[in-house]
Design a protein around this motif. Structure first.
Motif, PDB file in Angstrom:
ATOM      1  N   MET A 106      41.086  93.500  70.856  1.00 21.69           N
ATOM      2  CA  MET A 106      40.996  92.370  69.973  1.00 21.69           C
ATOM      3  C   MET A 106      41.646  91.182  70.682  1.00 21.69           C
ATOM      4  N   SER A 107      40.965  90.110  70.637  1.00 18.87           N
ATOM      5  CA  SER A 107      41.469  88.911  71.293  1.00 18.87           C
ATOM      6  C   SER A 107      41.974  87.902  70.271  1.00 18.87           C
ATOM      7  N   ILE A 108      43.094  87.316  70.588  1.00 23.26           N
ATOM      8  CA  ILE A 108      43.636  86.282  69.707  1.00 23.26           C
ATOM      9  C   ILE A 108      42.739  85.054  69.715  1.00 23.26           C
ATOM     10  N   ASP A 109      41.894  84.935  70.731  1.00 23.56           N
ATOM     11  CA  ASP A 109      40.984  83.797  70.830  1.00 23.56           C
ATOM     12  C   ASP A 109      39.572  84.123  70.355  1.00 23.56           C
ATOM     13  N   SER A 110      39.413  85.253  69.665  1.00 15.72           N
ATOM     14  CA  SER A 110      38.094  85.617  69.148  1.00 15.72           C
ATOM     15  C   SER A 110      37.698  84.646  68.026  1.00 15.72           C
ATOM     16  N   PRO A 111      36.406  84.523  67.763  1.00  8.87           N
ATOM     17  CA  PRO A 111      35.971  83.644  66.668  1.00  8.87           C
ATOM     18  C   PRO A 111      36.608  83.999  65.319  1.00  8.87           C
ATOM     19  N   ARG A 119      50.071  83.776  65.470  1.00  8.55           N
ATOM     20  CA  ARG A 119      49.723  84.289  66.798  1.00  8.55           C
ATOM     21  C   ARG A 119      50.684  85.411  67.210  1.00  8.55           C
ATOM     22  N   GLN A 120      51.967  85.248  66.919  1.00  6.63           N
ATOM     23  CA  GLN A 120      52.933  86.293  67.251  1.00  6.63           C
ATOM     24  C   GLN A 120      52.631  87.572  66.467  1.00  6.63           C
ATOM     25  N   TYR A 179      42.575  89.801  60.775  1.00  2.00           N
ATOM     26  CA  TYR A 179      43.076  88.443  60.951  1.00  2.00           C
ATOM     27  C   TYR A 179      43.315  87.718  59.634  1.00  2.00           C
ATOM     28  N   GLU A 180      42.392  87.838  58.709  1.00  2.00           N
ATOM     29  CA  GLU A 180      42.533  87.156  57.422  1.00  2.00           C
ATOM     30  C   GLU A 180      43.760  87.662  56.662  1.00  2.00           C
ATOM     31  N   VAL A 181      44.025  88.962  56.757  1.00  2.00           N
ATOM     32  CA  VAL A 181      45.183  89.536  56.079  1.00  2.00           C
ATOM     33  C   VAL A 181      46.470  89.000  56.697  1.00  2.00           C
ATOM     34  N   ILE A 182      46.525  88.942  58.024  1.00  2.00           N
ATOM     35  CA  ILE A 182      47.726  88.412  58.671  1.00  2.00           C
ATOM     36  C   ILE A 182      47.921  86.941  58.314  1.00  2.00           C
ATOM     37  N   ALA A 183      46.852  86.160  58.293  1.00  2.00           N
ATOM     38  CA  ALA A 183      46.961  84.754  57.885  1.00  2.00           C
ATOM     39  C   ALA A 183      47.493  84.658  56.456  1.00  2.00           C
ATOM     40  N   ASP A 184      47.005  85.513  55.560  1.00  2.00           N
ATOM     41  CA  ASP A 184      47.502  85.520  54.180  1.00  2.00           C
ATOM     42  C   ASP A 184      48.983  85.892  54.126  1.00  2.00           C
ATOM     43  N   MET A 185      49.408  86.841  54.956  1.00  2.00           N
ATOM     44  CA  MET A 185      50.810  87.239  54.980  1.00  2.00           C
ATOM     45  C   MET A 185      51.691  86.090  55.473  1.00  2.00           C
ATOM     46  N   VAL A 186      51.234  85.364  56.480  1.00  2.00           N
ATOM     47  CA  VAL A 186      51.992  84.214  56.976  1.00  2.00           C
ATOM     48  C   VAL A 186      52.115  83.159  55.880  1.00  2.00           C
ATOM     49  N   LEU A 187      51.026  82.895  55.185  1.00  2.00           N
ATOM     50  CA  LEU A 187      51.066  81.929  54.082  1.00  2.00           C
ATOM     51  C   LEU A 187      52.004  82.389  52.962  1.00  2.00           C
ATOM     52  N   ALA A 188      52.130  83.702  52.794  1.00  2.00           N
ATOM     53  CA  ALA A 188      52.995  84.255  51.749  1.00  2.00           C
ATOM     54  C   ALA A 188      54.471  84.259  52.154  1.00  2.00           C
ATOM     55  N   GLY A 189      54.759  83.899  53.398  1.00  2.43           N
ATOM     56  CA  GLY A 189      56.145  83.789  53.806  1.00  2.43           C
ATOM     57  C   GLY A 189      56.633  84.800  54.827  1.00  2.43           C
ATOM     58  N   TRP A 190      55.766  85.690  55.287  1.00  6.39           N
ATOM     59  CA  TRP A 190      56.193  86.693  56.256  1.00  6.39           C
ATOM     60  C   TRP A 190      56.588  86.023  57.561  1.00  6.39           C
ATOM     61  N   ARG A 191      57.787  86.354  58.043  1.00  4.66           N
ATOM     62  CA  ARG A 191      58.319  85.861  59.309  1.00  4.66           C
ATOM     63  C   ARG A 191      59.218  86.935  59.903  1.00  4.66           C
ATOM     64  N   SER A 192      59.376  86.901  61.201  1.00  2.17           N
ATOM     65  CA  SER A 192      60.370  87.744  61.844  1.00  2.17           C
ATOM     66  C   SER A 192      61.732  87.166  61.488  1.00  2.17           C
ATOM     67  N   SER A 193      62.590  87.956  60.874  1.00  2.00           N
ATOM     68  CA  SER A 193      63.870  87.431  60.412  1.00  2.00           C
ATOM     69  C   SER A 193      65.069  88.171  60.992  1.00  2.00           C
ATOM     70  N   ALA A 194      64.816  89.117  61.856  1.00  2.00           N
ATOM     71  CA  ALA A 194      65.920  89.889  62.414  1.00  2.00           C
ATOM     72  C   ALA A 194      65.581  90.316  63.842  1.00  2.00           C
ATOM     73  N   GLU A 195      66.592  90.696  64.562  1.00  2.00           N
ATOM     74  CA  GLU A 195      66.375  91.252  65.887  1.00  2.00           C
ATOM     75  C   GLU A 195      65.713  92.625  65.724  1.00  2.00           C
ATOM     76  N   PRO A 196      64.826  92.985  66.643  1.00  2.00           N
ATOM     77  CA  PRO A 196      64.198  94.307  66.533  1.00  2.00           C
ATOM     78  C   PRO A 196      65.239  95.429  66.551  1.00  2.00           C
ATOM     79  N   HIS A 197      64.952  96.459  65.788  1.00  2.00           N
ATOM     80  CA  HIS A 197      65.778  97.664  65.773  1.00  2.00           C
ATOM     81  C   HIS A 197      65.709  98.307  67.160  1.00  2.00           C
TER      82      HIS A 197
END
Length: 68
Positions: free
Chosen positions: A1-6, A24-25, A45-63
């Protein structure tokens, strides 16, 4: 899957400029992990875009057990 796909570009274009790097991250990390776990990258892609709009962000250092 390419991040630059249509399909990825369509989903990304729905987002305000300040959220595009978050999207993108998330796409890159999700695709990487699905390749590791299942042998091929899959991204809703649409689901990830919806999650970003809903406020999902990386908020901690990886375990310490994170593969990312």
């Amino acid at each position: 899957m390419s991040i630059d796909s249509p399909k990825s570009k369509l989903a990304e274009d729905r987002l305000p400029e300040e959220l595009k790097s978050v999207y993108r991250q998330m796409v890159e990390e999700y695709s990487f992990l699905t390749k590791l776990k299942y042998g091929r990258g899959y991204v809703a892609y649409e689901v990830i875009a919806d999650m970003v709009l809903a406020g999902w962000r990386s908020s901690a250092e990886p375990h310490k057990d994170s593969l990312i």
